[in-house]
Design a protein around this motif. Sequence first.
Motif, PDB file in Angstrom:
ATOM      1  N   ASP A   1       0.866  -1.135  -0.155  1.00  0.00           N
ATOM      2  CA  ASP A   1      -0.080   0.096  -0.131  1.00  0.00           C
ATOM      3  C   ASP A   1       1.009   1.060   0.035  1.00  0.00           C
ATOM      4  O   ASP A   1       2.151   1.113   0.077  1.00  0.00           O
ATOM      5  CB  ASP A   1      -1.037  -0.015   1.229  1.00  0.00           C
ATOM      6  N   ARG A   2       0.205   2.230  -0.201  1.00  0.00           N
ATOM      7  CA  ARG A   2       0.990   3.666  -0.312  1.00  0.00           C
ATOM      8  C   ARG A   2       1.937   4.151   0.781  1.00  0.00           C
ATOM      9  O   ARG A   2       2.686   4.578   0.810  1.00  0.00           O
ATOM     10  CB  ARG A   2       0.097   4.732  -1.001  1.00  0.00           C
TER      11      ARG A   2
ATOM     12  N   ASP B   1       4.796   2.094   1.090  1.00  0.00           N
ATOM     13  CA  ASP B   1       5.751   2.735   0.159  1.00  0.00           C
ATOM     14  C   ASP B   1       6.819   3.853   0.680  1.00  0.00           C
ATOM     15  O   ASP B   1       7.670   3.831   0.768  1.00  0.00           O
ATOM     16  CB  ASP B   1       5.165   2.839  -1.116  1.00  0.00           C
TER      17      ASP B   1
ATOM     18  N   GLN C   1      -1.591   8.604   3.769  1.00  0.00           N
ATOM     19  CA  GLN C   1      -1.694   9.658   2.377  1.00  0.00           C
ATOM     20  C   GLN C   1      -1.967  10.981   2.947  1.00  0.00           C
ATOM     21  O   GLN C   1      -1.526  11.945   2.232  1.00  0.00           O
ATOM     22  CB  GLN C   1      -2.651   9.057   1.573  1.00  0.00           C
TER      23      GLN C   1
END
Length: 247
Positions: free
Chosen positions: A88-89, A92, A218
């Motif tokens: 998932d971001r 990352d 995010q």
Amino acid sequence: MVLGDGVHDGAGGDLHTLDAEITRCRACPRLVAWREEVGRVKRAAFADEEYWARPVPGFGPGDARLLVLGLAPAAHGGNRTGRMFTGDRAGDVLFRALYDVGLASAPRAHTADDGLRLYGTRLTSPVHCAPPANKPTPLERDACRHWLVEELALLRPTLRAVVVLGAFGWQAALPAFTAADWTVPRRRPAFGHGARVRLAARDGGKPLDVFGCYHVSQRNTFTGRLTPEMLRGVLREAAGAAGVSVA
């Protein structure tokens, strides 16, 4: 699927047992229903993949000196791949920073069997199931706490520092540190990015340095509330306190 990673011979062997027990937990009906529904419905981009759809155990060596504590697995990240912060971001961002400071062998985590290794560092969370809207309830947090306490107890011989990502994790971690035999001040330390508190061991052992860091969500990374430089800075400071070599 692969459980955990890099548990060294003669150190942290019981973590394999703990990780396996965590993956079988069905204590919270709402979380069980959600994680399994997500695994059935899937996201279109991952329609051909088999989702893990179970509680996600910690990841990293059993003799880790540094622990990074998140919030909970992402529905289409750890809940899909079966490994903490993988796919998932938010993951990352975290793995890129871990790699940049020399705590990970690769800059990105794709799957649970991608060969990525952590150096002197372990990842875990206070809630092991993906929650709806990324928001566990206080009851779910408290029901999951005993797993964190057991993990801390197993890591205690080598653990010297913890980075807590976000206020939720901070609130969940402090009672767990107490239960694992560190002394948390009666007036609980407030969360903040860059916060640092040293917890004495009640048995006279080594203290634990706890660091606060904004979560790698995010919302935080896209708005610049948490920049890569800020994240790397906390990781470097915590690794230094833990005695882990960094770049």
